[in-house]
Design a protein around this motif. Structure first.
Motif, PDB file in Angstrom:
ATOM      1  N   THR A  66       0.827  -1.208   0.000  1.00  0.00           N
ATOM      2  CA  THR A  66       0.000   0.000   0.000  1.00  0.00           C
ATOM      3  C   THR A  66       0.858   1.253   0.000  1.00  0.00           C
ATOM      4  OG1 THR A  66      -1.755  -1.158   1.210  1.00  0.00           O
ATOM      5  CG2 THR A  66      -1.831   1.242   1.202  1.00  0.00           C
ATOM      6  N   LEU A  70       0.983   4.115  -2.936  1.00  0.00           N
ATOM      7  CA  LEU A  70       0.678   5.513  -2.628  1.00  0.00           C
ATOM      8  C   LEU A  70       1.855   6.428  -2.934  1.00  0.00           C
ATOM      9  CD1 LEU A  70      -1.311   5.117   0.693  1.00  0.00           C
ATOM     10  CD2 LEU A  70      -2.187   5.875  -1.506  1.00  0.00           C
ATOM     11  N   ASN A 123      -6.929   5.779   0.819  1.00  0.00           N
ATOM     12  CA  ASN A 123      -5.996   4.864   1.484  1.00  0.00           C
ATOM     13  C   ASN A 123      -6.571   4.377   2.810  1.00  0.00           C
ATOM     14  OD1 ASN A 123      -3.509   3.511   2.060  1.00  0.00           O
ATOM     15  ND2 ASN A 123      -2.985   5.207   3.409  1.00  0.00           N
TER      16      ASN A 123
END
Length: 209
Positions: A66, A70, A123
């Motif tokens: 993740t 990002l 997110n």
């Protein structure tokens, strides 16, 4: 046979004898009811710890993936933002007048900070969703269990192996509103190839790419 070789042989034999004695001692301990109960409890605890370590490893891998996605998304948006600013400052005078449809992005008056805030909320939704998916079912509350089943039902062969969210996840885990500005930002992210859409069953899935 040299004395040094004999000493080494004797030492090796003594070590083997000691190991056998320890093994016999442990086996005898295991036959005692009280000690056997303790050994069984220790074995159960070892299994639990091993399962927790496996889950922790999966969570760390997910967080790393993740964070990597990002980071790439932020870098891409920063480059696009610089390009837009450069174009604004260097518009040739001979260009035709911009129509309303072409000027939709400028009229929305979106800033990089606003886009970045939406990215953070997306997110947040992704992390919250997949935290539930990775949670042991036995420890789930009824609310989490219902969400878990919804997440599973929304998966398709096209989303397999990818992280994705739907508008219901945005409403569930964030304070964002799925209004026009939100969808404009989603279009920007899709244009930057940081999101893709998978449609089916009357549902739009926003896949993190």
């Amino acid at each position: 046979m040299a004395s040094s070789d004999l000493e080494q042989l004797c030492s090796h034999i003594n070590e083997k004898i000691s190991n056998i004695k320890r093994t016999l001692s442990l086996r005898n301990c295991g036959q005692e009811p009280a000690l056997r109960t303790k050994l069984d409890k220790i074995g159960d605890e070892i299994i639990v710890v091993n399962e927790l370590l496996n889950k922790l490893e999966l969570e760390i891998q997910y967080q790393e993936q993740t964070n990597h996605s990002l980071k790439e998304l932020c870098e891409s948006l920063e480059e696009d933002y610089k390009d837009v600013e450069h174009l604004k400052e260097n518009i040739p005078p001979h260009l035709p007048q911009v129509t309303v449809s072409q000027n939709l992005y400028m009229k929305s008056r979106l800033t990089y900070c606003q886009i970045n805030d939406v990215i953070k909320e997306i997110n947040k939704a992704v992390v919250s969703k997949y935290k539930i998916l990775h949670q042991p079912k036995k420890s789930m509350s009824s609310v989490a269990r219902n969400l878990y089943h919804r997440f599973i039902d929304e998966e398709t062969k096209d989303t397999k192996g990818h992280y994705f969210i739907v508008e219901a996840d945005i409403k569930e885990f964030t304070a964002l509103k799925a209004d026009k500005r939100f969808h404009v930002i989603l279009n920007i992210l899709r244009h930057c190839r940081r999101l893709s859409e998978v449609r089916g069953g009357g549902l739009t899935r926003y896949v993190i790419t």
